[in-house]
Design a protein around this motif. Structure first.
Motif, mmCIF file in Angstrom:
data_model
loop_
_atom_site.group_PDB
_atom_site.id
_atom_site.type_symbol
_atom_site.label_atom_id
_atom_site.label_comp_id
_atom_site.label_asym_id
_atom_site.label_seq_id
_atom_site.Cartn_x
_atom_site.Cartn_y
_atom_site.Cartn_z
ATOM 1 N N GLY A 375 17.070 58.992 21.697
ATOM 2 C CA GLY A 375 15.832 58.454 22.143
ATOM 3 C C GLY A 375 15.318 57.231 21.577
ATOM 4 O O GLY A 375 16.045 56.643 20.720
ATOM 5 N N PRO A 376 14.214 56.590 22.165
ATOM 6 C CA PRO A 376 13.650 55.430 21.281
ATOM 7 C C PRO A 376 13.359 55.564 20.097
ATOM 8 O O PRO A 376 13.401 54.742 19.117
ATOM 9 C CB PRO A 376 12.431 55.521 22.355
ATOM 10 C CG PRO A 376 12.673 55.652 23.668
ATOM 11 C CD PRO A 376 13.513 56.921 23.463
ATOM 12 N N SER A 377 12.833 56.892 19.652
ATOM 13 C CA SER A 377 12.692 57.168 18.244
ATOM 14 C C SER A 377 13.831 57.467 17.525
ATOM 15 O O SER A 377 13.698 57.621 16.202
ATOM 16 C CB SER A 377 11.777 58.356 17.981
ATOM 17 O OG SER A 377 12.185 59.493 18.626
ATOM 18 N N ALA A 380 17.907 62.793 18.263
ATOM 19 C CA ALA A 380 19.076 63.259 19.032
ATOM 20 C C ALA A 380 18.693 64.376 20.113
ATOM 21 O O ALA A 380 17.875 65.175 19.921
ATOM 22 C CB ALA A 380 20.039 63.993 18.117
ATOM 23 N N ARG A 381 19.194 64.043 21.105
ATOM 24 C CA ARG A 381 18.904 64.887 22.298
ATOM 25 C C ARG A 381 20.257 65.553 22.999
ATOM 26 O O ARG A 381 21.310 64.679 23.213
ATOM 27 C CB ARG A 381 18.197 64.167 23.360
ATOM 28 C CG ARG A 381 16.770 63.805 23.003
ATOM 29 C CD ARG A 381 15.868 62.927 23.935
ATOM 30 N NE ARG A 381 14.814 62.481 23.723
ATOM 31 C CZ ARG A 381 13.983 61.865 24.439
ATOM 32 N NH1 ARG A 381 14.388 61.449 25.692
ATOM 33 N NH2 ARG A 381 12.692 61.485 24.190
ATOM 34 N N TRP A 382 20.320 66.717 23.161
ATOM 35 C CA TRP A 382 21.487 67.226 23.825
ATOM 36 C C TRP A 382 21.557 67.134 25.572
ATOM 37 O O TRP A 382 20.590 67.567 26.107
ATOM 38 C CB TRP A 382 21.569 68.750 23.560
ATOM 39 C CG TRP A 382 22.934 69.413 24.070
ATOM 40 C CD1 TRP A 382 24.194 68.818 24.049
ATOM 41 C CD2 TRP A 382 22.800 70.636 24.712
ATOM 42 N NE1 TRP A 382 25.107 69.794 24.694
ATOM 43 C CE2 TRP A 382 24.464 71.019 24.894
ATOM 44 C CE3 TRP A 382 22.019 71.708 24.772
ATOM 45 C CZ2 TRP A 382 24.760 72.019 25.503
ATOM 46 C CZ3 TRP A 382 22.600 72.844 25.576
ATOM 47 C CH2 TRP A 382 24.230 73.004 25.916
ATOM 48 N N ARG A 383 22.252 66.203 26.049
ATOM 49 C CA ARG A 383 22.200 65.842 27.250
ATOM 50 C C ARG A 383 23.804 66.044 27.921
ATOM 51 O O ARG A 383 24.507 65.113 28.140
ATOM 52 C CB ARG A 383 21.669 64.364 27.636
ATOM 53 C CG ARG A 383 20.262 64.422 27.335
ATOM 54 C CD ARG A 383 19.583 64.885 28.269
ATOM 55 N NE ARG A 383 18.034 64.555 28.044
ATOM 56 C CZ ARG A 383 17.147 65.412 27.336
ATOM 57 N NH1 ARG A 383 17.851 66.350 26.586
ATOM 58 N NH2 ARG A 383 15.970 64.913 27.053
ATOM 59 N N PRO A 384 24.117 67.145 28.195
ATOM 60 C CA PRO A 384 25.438 67.629 28.834
ATOM 61 C C PRO A 384 25.449 66.852 30.116
ATOM 62 O O PRO A 384 24.575 66.492 30.949
ATOM 63 C CB PRO A 384 25.555 68.934 29.073
ATOM 64 C CG PRO A 384 24.447 69.624 28.101
ATOM 65 C CD PRO A 384 23.361 68.691 28.086
ATOM 66 N N ARG A 385 26.665 66.464 30.534
ATOM 67 C CA ARG A 385 27.040 65.685 31.730
ATOM 68 C C ARG A 385 28.365 66.315 32.354
ATOM 69 O O ARG A 385 29.332 66.689 31.772
ATOM 70 C CB ARG A 385 27.210 64.233 31.518
ATOM 71 C CG ARG A 385 27.375 63.179 32.576
ATOM 72 C CD ARG A 385 27.070 61.976 32.119
ATOM 73 N NE ARG A 385 28.201 61.451 31.158
ATOM 74 C CZ ARG A 385 28.036 60.204 30.546
ATOM 75 N NH1 ARG A 385 27.059 59.340 31.027
ATOM 76 N NH2 ARG A 385 28.729 60.095 29.719
ATOM 77 N N PRO A 440 20.826 75.414 21.404
ATOM 78 C CA PRO A 440 20.934 75.102 22.636
ATOM 79 C C PRO A 440 21.126 76.428 23.456
ATOM 80 O O PRO A 440 21.489 77.336 23.093
ATOM 81 C CB PRO A 440 22.359 74.172 22.550
ATOM 82 C CG PRO A 440 22.928 74.740 21.374
ATOM 83 C CD PRO A 440 21.844 74.812 20.301
ATOM 84 N N THR A 441 20.916 76.308 24.921
ATOM 85 C CA THR A 441 21.001 77.475 25.814
ATOM 86 C C THR A 441 22.258 77.066 26.603
ATOM 87 O O THR A 441 22.382 76.387 27.713
ATOM 88 C CB THR A 441 19.970 77.504 26.438
ATOM 89 O OG1 THR A 441 18.781 77.664 25.617
ATOM 90 C CG2 THR A 441 19.877 78.716 27.601
ATOM 91 N N HIS A 442 23.571 77.515 26.110
ATOM 92 C CA HIS A 442 24.926 77.144 26.696
ATOM 93 C C HIS A 442 24.910 77.739 28.256
ATOM 94 O O HIS A 442 25.821 77.634 29.107
ATOM 95 C CB HIS A 442 25.958 77.521 25.860
ATOM 96 C CG HIS A 442 26.001 76.675 24.846
ATOM 97 N ND1 HIS A 442 25.382 76.874 23.387
ATOM 98 C CD2 HIS A 442 26.866 75.513 24.595
ATOM 99 C CE1 HIS A 442 25.707 76.036 22.795
ATOM 100 N NE2 HIS A 442 26.702 74.999 23.191
ATOM 101 N N ALA A 443 23.911 78.978 28.533
ATOM 102 C CA ALA A 443 24.192 79.690 29.584
ATOM 103 C C ALA A 443 23.982 78.620 31.027
ATOM 104 O O ALA A 443 24.265 78.852 32.013
ATOM 105 C CB ALA A 443 23.171 80.705 29.798
ATOM 106 N N VAL A 444 23.220 77.420 30.638
ATOM 107 C CA VAL A 444 22.950 76.442 31.890
ATOM 108 C C VAL A 444 24.003 75.736 31.914
ATOM 109 O O VAL A 444 23.897 74.866 33.128
ATOM 110 C CB VAL A 444 21.786 75.521 31.142
ATOM 111 C CG1 VAL A 444 22.068 74.427 30.205
ATOM 112 C CG2 VAL A 444 21.035 75.207 32.426
#
Length: 494
Positions: A375-377, A380-385, A440-444
């Motif tokens: 992000g801007p700061s 780190a962000r987890w963003r699966p695609r 992380p919640t991998h169930a998603v």
């Protein structure tokens, strides 16, 4: 009318029986709702002729206004019943803890619910509320305050009826039409008798179509109100009104008794149909999100009671521009949320939205489960695609937030859409519901080969930022035009 609705309507017309348009019931139904049927006199829009109401299907209460003279006694009796139903919902409260945006507060454990035959009755009650809430309170007449309070509550209830998903005041024809499709036109569906005949025909009828044709028989059909049938007016009502105008005091009592008996016979079939419709709707399983919307209904009712207790001023006859804009924006947001929640709950609704491009279903073909963005700061962000292949039309803009009924807490941001010869490839980014990078919640995460149906997320519509009153032009409800201007333009022009 969508492609799915048109198809169901044609099938119903072919088979002669109504078809289900929804698997679940999307509005709350109280255990003891207040049924209300109204008839109005010709002339002023708000002048009532009769009201049949009650919470017991076997013991309706009939209130009749005299053909001429004051309607105050009848309105006072109506106020006692309606406000009594409302006050009975205020017996128990629950504590709501403080949140980031609201302090701790009390909320009533229940809210009133009034069921009427059709939208025309809602409009009649709205006109009646507008008339009553501005009436002057006379301390020498105790009933005048209760009549004004009735006007306040009728205005509140009819305002709630304009909000999609609200269950405070529900027209039964709209409620039934949300869950069944008939083989007649939408205009004909506004008649409760024919609509119910299609949905729940009597045993002796060969089909719903035959039952509806019998219900349309002029010799048997009676309007559900608030307007009465022309034949009834000319043949039965008008002679009694003329006789009442010419009669002396003793004969008027007898005529009023005949009028009560006549109006009871007129309204009784609609009264029975209202409870028949209630039984049909109550038998449908309730949708998951219905309880949340009823919580909002109880919150709105609690806020209105607080306003009535601490302020009590009637709502203005006409809203200022900013207030009207806020109301419109809130209605749009609520409508979008209601549509999205219905789609998340009900497979029938999702199927209809897929024909219009407001939802799409497809197979997951590829996934990047370890994708990390910063992000801007720099955090780190987890963003699966992942990529989904669909043959449905996709009429959504990139950046749209989507949801899936399989994973209600997850949110998916629509990315690039690629059109190929035999399918459409849609790139999606998971933005919520998957936890944090460290936990992380991998169930998603979907897996390749999974079939997903994605609809608009209930929270995709945001309230626009509207200016405060002091920053609104006087032409739109802001300060008067001679209000001191702090911009310095006057000084600059001197």
């Amino acid at each position: 009318m969508s492609l799915m609705t048109s198809l169901l309507r044609m099938r119903a017309a072919t088979t002669g029986d109504a078809l289900r348009a929804s698997r679940l019931r999307h509005l709350h139904l109280s255990d003891r709702p207040l049924m209300m049927l109204t008839l109005k006199q010709t002339g002023p829009a708000a002048r009532p002729l009769a009201v049949m109401l009650g919470t017991d299907p076997h013991r309706p209460q009939l209130l009749v206004a005299p053909p001429s003279g004051s309607t105050t006694p009848m309105l006072a009796a109506l106020a006692d019943t309606v406000t009594g139903h409302i006050d009975a919902r205020r017996q128990h409260t629950e504590h709501l803890p403080a949140t980031a945006s609201k302090p701790a507060r009390q909320r009533y454990a229940d809210a009133p619910q009034i069921l009427v035959p059709n939208p025309q009755t809602v409009q009649h009650l709205k006109a009646l509320g507008d008339d009553l809430r501005f009436r002057t309170v006379d301390d020498q007449m105790p009933t005048s305050r209760s009549v004004q309070r009735l006007g306040h509550w009728l205005t509140y209830l009819t305002d709630r009826a304009d909000i999609p998903g609200s269950a405070a005041l529900i027209p039964m024809t709209d409620f039934l039409g949300m869950h069944w499709i008939t083989g007649q036109s939408p205009l004909e569906d506004e008649d409760l008798a024919t609509l119910l005949a299609w949905i729940d025909p009597p045993r002796h009828a060969a089909s719903g179509r035959d039952a509806a044709q019998q219900a349309e028989d002029p010799a048997l059909h009676r309007s559900a109100g608030p307007a009465t049938d022309a034949a009834f007016d000319n043949d039965q009502l008008a002679p009694l009104f003329h006789a009442f105008a010419r009669a002396d005091e003793g004969d008027r009592t007898r005529i009023l008794h005949d009028l009560d008996r006549m109006l009871t016979a007129y309204l009784q079939p609609t009264w029975e149909r209202m409870w028949q419709a209630y039984t049909l709707l109550q038998a449908l399983p309730e949708a998951h999100s219905t309880a949340r919307r009823w919580d909002h209904e109880r919150t709105a009712f609690s806020d209105e009671c607080s306003h009535l207790t601490h302020d009590g001023r009637p709502r203005p006859a006409r809203e200022q521009a900013v207030a009207a804009a806020v109301r419109l924006a809130r209605t749009e947001r609520t409508a979008a949320a209601f549509a999205a929640e219905r789609a998340a709950d009900d497979p029938f609704v999702r199927a209809e939205l897929r024909t219009t491009g407001e939802a799409f279903g497809g197979t997951v073909t590829a996934i990047d489960p370890e994708r990390i963005v910063h992000g801007p700061s720099g955090r780190a962000r987890w963003r699966p695609r992942f990529t989904l292949s669909t043959k449905d039309p996709v009429h959504m803009e990139p950046g749209q937030l989507l949801a899936s009924h399989l994973r209600r807490n997850a949110r998916y941001r629509l990315g690039e859409v690629t059109y190929e010869d035999d399918a459409t490839l849609v790139e999606l980014e998971i933005t919520a519901g998957m936890g944090r990078v460290i936990s992380p919640t991998h169930a998603v995460l979907p897996t390749a080969g999974d079939f997903l149906v994605l609809t608009q997320a209930p929270d995709h519509y945001q309230m626009p930022e509207l200016p405060a009153r002091e920053h609104t032009p006087w032409t739109h409800g802001g300060p008067p035009h001679d209000h001191t201007d702090d911009s310095g333009e006057d000084e600059a022009g001197q």
